[in-house]
Design a protein around this motif. Structure first.
Motif, PDB file in Angstrom:
ATOM      1  N   GLU A 109       0.710  -1.009  -0.475  1.00  0.00           N
ATOM      2  CA  GLU A 109       0.134  -0.079   0.094  1.00  0.00           C
ATOM      3  C   GLU A 109       0.643   1.190  -0.085  1.00  0.00           C
ATOM      4  O   GLU A 109       1.608   0.989   0.830  1.00  0.00           O
ATOM      5  N   MET A 110       0.299   2.435  -0.754  1.00  0.00           N
ATOM      6  CA  MET A 110       1.173   3.406  -0.731  1.00  0.00           C
ATOM      7  C   MET A 110       0.194   4.025   0.047  1.00  0.00           C
ATOM      8  O   MET A 110      -1.446   4.486  -0.068  1.00  0.00           O
ATOM      9  N   PHE A 111       0.694   5.238   0.622  1.00  0.00           N
ATOM     10  CA  PHE A 111      -0.016   6.835   0.856  1.00  0.00           C
ATOM     11  C   PHE A 111       0.226   8.069   0.889  1.00  0.00           C
ATOM     12  O   PHE A 111       1.030   8.317   0.940  1.00  0.00           O
ATOM     13  N   PRO A 112      -0.712   8.325   0.403  1.00  0.00           N
ATOM     14  CA  PRO A 112      -0.326   9.933  -0.934  1.00  0.00           C
ATOM     15  C   PRO A 112      -0.100  10.588   0.316  1.00  0.00           C
ATOM     16  O   PRO A 112      -0.875  10.386   1.516  1.00  0.00           O
ATOM     17  N   PRO A 113       1.137  11.746   0.295  1.00  0.00           N
ATOM     18  CA  PRO A 113       1.034  12.477   1.600  1.00  0.00           C
ATOM     19  C   PRO A 113       0.094  12.989   1.867  1.00  0.00           C
ATOM     20  O   PRO A 113      -0.902  13.836   0.491  1.00  0.00           O
ATOM     21  N   ASN A 114      -0.282  14.340   3.028  1.00  0.00           N
ATOM     22  CA  ASN A 114      -0.235  15.324   3.220  1.00  0.00           C
ATOM     23  C   ASN A 114       0.341  16.837   2.231  1.00  0.00           C
ATOM     24  O   ASN A 114       1.527  17.016   2.125  1.00  0.00           O
ATOM     25  N   ILE A 115      -0.990  17.555   1.615  1.00  0.00           N
ATOM     26  CA  ILE A 115      -0.245  18.258   0.368  1.00  0.00           C
ATOM     27  C   ILE A 115      -0.692  20.200   1.024  1.00  0.00           C
ATOM     28  O   ILE A 115      -1.029  21.023   0.207  1.00  0.00           O
ATOM     29  N   THR A 116      -1.271  19.877   1.802  1.00  0.00           N
ATOM     30  CA  THR A 116      -1.597  21.657   2.482  1.00  0.00           C
ATOM     31  C   THR A 116      -0.712  22.450   2.723  1.00  0.00           C
ATOM     32  O   THR A 116       0.086  22.085   2.720  1.00  0.00           O
ATOM     33  N   PRO A 117      -1.095  23.484   2.780  1.00  0.00           N
ATOM     34  CA  PRO A 117       0.136  24.144   3.353  1.00  0.00           C
ATOM     35  C   PRO A 117       0.812  24.591   5.138  1.00  0.00           C
ATOM     36  O   PRO A 117       1.473  25.010   5.935  1.00  0.00           O
ATOM     37  N   ASP A 118      -0.094  22.997   5.460  1.00  0.00           N
ATOM     38  CA  ASP A 118       0.669  22.406   7.103  1.00  0.00           C
ATOM     39  C   ASP A 118       1.937  22.578   6.991  1.00  0.00           C
ATOM     40  O   ASP A 118       3.188  21.868   6.093  1.00  0.00           O
ATOM     41  N   LYS A 119       2.639  23.553   7.379  1.00  0.00           N
ATOM     42  CA  LYS A 119       4.302  23.531   8.047  1.00  0.00           C
ATOM     43  C   LYS A 119       5.040  22.313   8.312  1.00  0.00           C
ATOM     44  O   LYS A 119       6.043  21.808   7.931  1.00  0.00           O
ATOM     45  N   LYS A 120       4.528  21.405   9.926  1.00  0.00           N
ATOM     46  CA  LYS A 120       4.843  20.469  10.031  1.00  0.00           C
ATOM     47  C   LYS A 120       4.881  19.213   9.263  1.00  0.00           C
ATOM     48  O   LYS A 120       5.667  18.528   8.689  1.00  0.00           O
ATOM     49  N   ASN A 121       3.554  18.874   8.981  1.00  0.00           N
ATOM     50  CA  ASN A 121       2.869  17.750   8.166  1.00  0.00           C
ATOM     51  C   ASN A 121       3.057  17.876   6.330  1.00  0.00           C
ATOM     52  O   ASN A 121       2.774  17.018   6.546  1.00  0.00           O
ATOM     53  N   GLY A 122       2.794  19.171   5.999  1.00  0.00           N
ATOM     54  CA  GLY A 122       1.725  19.163   4.649  1.00  0.00           C
ATOM     55  C   GLY A 122       3.680  19.560   3.726  1.00  0.00           C
ATOM     56  O   GLY A 122       4.842  19.734   3.731  1.00  0.00           O
ATOM     57  N   ILE A 123       2.912  20.756   2.638  1.00  0.00           N
ATOM     58  CA  ILE A 123       3.604  21.536   2.038  1.00  0.00           C
ATOM     59  C   ILE A 123       4.104  22.642   2.081  1.00  0.00           C
ATOM     60  O   ILE A 123       4.927  23.432   1.230  1.00  0.00           O
ATOM     61  N   GLY A 124       3.877  23.064   3.888  1.00  0.00           N
ATOM     62  CA  GLY A 124       4.497  24.618   4.006  1.00  0.00           C
ATOM     63  C   GLY A 124       5.282  24.842   3.525  1.00  0.00           C
ATOM     64  O   GLY A 124       5.477  25.996   3.377  1.00  0.00           O
ATOM     65  N   ASN A 125       6.596  24.288   3.803  1.00  0.00           N
ATOM     66  CA  ASN A 125       7.412  24.852   3.645  1.00  0.00           C
ATOM     67  C   ASN A 125       8.119  24.382   2.593  1.00  0.00           C
ATOM     68  O   ASN A 125       9.057  24.989   2.570  1.00  0.00           O
ATOM     69  N   TYR A 126       7.539  24.152   1.234  1.00  0.00           N
ATOM     70  CA  TYR A 126       7.681  23.727  -0.552  1.00  0.00           C
ATOM     71  C   TYR A 126       8.217  25.335  -0.405  1.00  0.00           C
ATOM     72  O   TYR A 126       6.570  25.835  -0.858  1.00  0.00           O
ATOM     73  N   SER A 127       8.624  25.332  -1.235  1.00  0.00           N
ATOM     74  CA  SER A 127       9.351  26.948  -2.236  1.00  0.00           C
ATOM     75  C   SER A 127       8.325  26.208  -3.521  1.00  0.00           C
ATOM     76  O   SER A 127       8.150  25.098  -4.014  1.00  0.00           O
ATOM     77  N   LEU A 128       8.475  26.928  -4.373  1.00  0.00           N
ATOM     78  CA  LEU A 128       7.744  26.913  -5.446  1.00  0.00           C
ATOM     79  C   LEU A 128       8.945  25.431  -6.570  1.00  0.00           C
ATOM     80  O   LEU A 128       8.314  25.115  -7.099  1.00  0.00           O
ATOM     81  N   ASP A 129      10.071  25.790  -6.282  1.00  0.00           N
ATOM     82  CA  ASP A 129      10.492  24.963  -6.898  1.00  0.00           C
ATOM     83  C   ASP A 129      10.708  23.454  -6.483  1.00  0.00           C
ATOM     84  O   ASP A 129      10.973  22.866  -7.001  1.00  0.00           O
ATOM     85  N   ASP A 130      10.613  23.623  -4.949  1.00  0.00           N
ATOM     86  CA  ASP A 130      10.263  22.128  -4.613  1.00  0.00           C
ATOM     87  C   ASP A 130       9.090  21.433  -5.127  1.00  0.00           C
ATOM     88  O   ASP A 130       9.702  20.427  -5.032  1.00  0.00           O
ATOM     89  N   PHE A 131       8.007  21.549  -4.989  1.00  0.00           N
ATOM     90  CA  PHE A 131       6.612  21.523  -5.887  1.00  0.00           C
ATOM     91  C   PHE A 131       6.842  21.548  -6.497  1.00  0.00           C
ATOM     92  O   PHE A 131       6.201  20.372  -6.405  1.00  0.00           O
TER      93      PHE A 131
END
Length: 170
Positions: A81-103
């Motif tokens: 099984e694969m579990f897609p990650p949290n892609i909300t802008p939450d800084k701890k669990n999601g992509i809140g710390n992603y730059s545009l380049d990271d995204f």
């Protein structure tokens, strides 16, 4: 005969070492940057929302408890099984710390912010062909149009050796 066998084995070992070097070589992609004004433009964010709907991001990144884009929806496969990650802008669990380049690297190239590949789920073939403008609009939507959700990510259950991702880089 012994000399020929030694040469063949040496060539095979050399090929394997070169393949490993290529697999572990840091990957790069063209850097994406965007004007901060554009990222907060309501029309541009709406374009990103449209692209998220069109790309059906919610299908994988929303679990049965219906917390939009917080991940956790198990995708069963023959290897685990694969579990897609949290892609909300939450800084701890999601992509809140992603730059545009990271995204961009995650969506179009299947490489997480920490350099780990997202294979076998990403890059999804259609997403890999998205334009810079579309990726930027999608990023604007996820960062400014989606509510942050503090939902922890789940680990995939793909067993070893099928969970080894570095051979994909070869």
């Amino acid at each position: 005969m012994k000399k020929t066998l030694t040469v063949i084995i040496s060539i095979l070992v050399l090929c394997f070492v070169v393949a490993l070097a290529i697999a572990f070589w840091p990957t790069s992609s063209p850097k994406l940057t965007a004007d901060k004004t554009k990222l907060s433009d309501p029309e541009f964010i709406e374009k990103g929302r449209y692209l998220a709907v069109l790309g059906d991001c919610v299908a994988c990144h929303t679990s049965n408890n219906n917390v939009l884009f917080a991940g956790g929806n198990a995708i069963a496969s023959p290897i685990g099984e694969m579990f897609p990650p949290n892609i909300t802008p939450d800084k701890k669990n999601g992509i809140g710390n992603y730059s545009l380049d990271d995204f961009d690297r995650a969506v179009r190239f299947g490489i997480r912010q920490d350099g780990v590949t997202l294979y076998p789920a990403m890059p999804y073939p259609s997403y890999a062909r998205m334009s810079d403008e579309d990726i930027t609009a999608l990023y604007a939507y996820f960062m400014n149009g989606v509510k942050p959700e503090a939902v922890a990510n789940k680990e995939n259950t793909i067993s070893w050796p099928l969970s080894i991702r570095w051979p994909v880089a070869i």
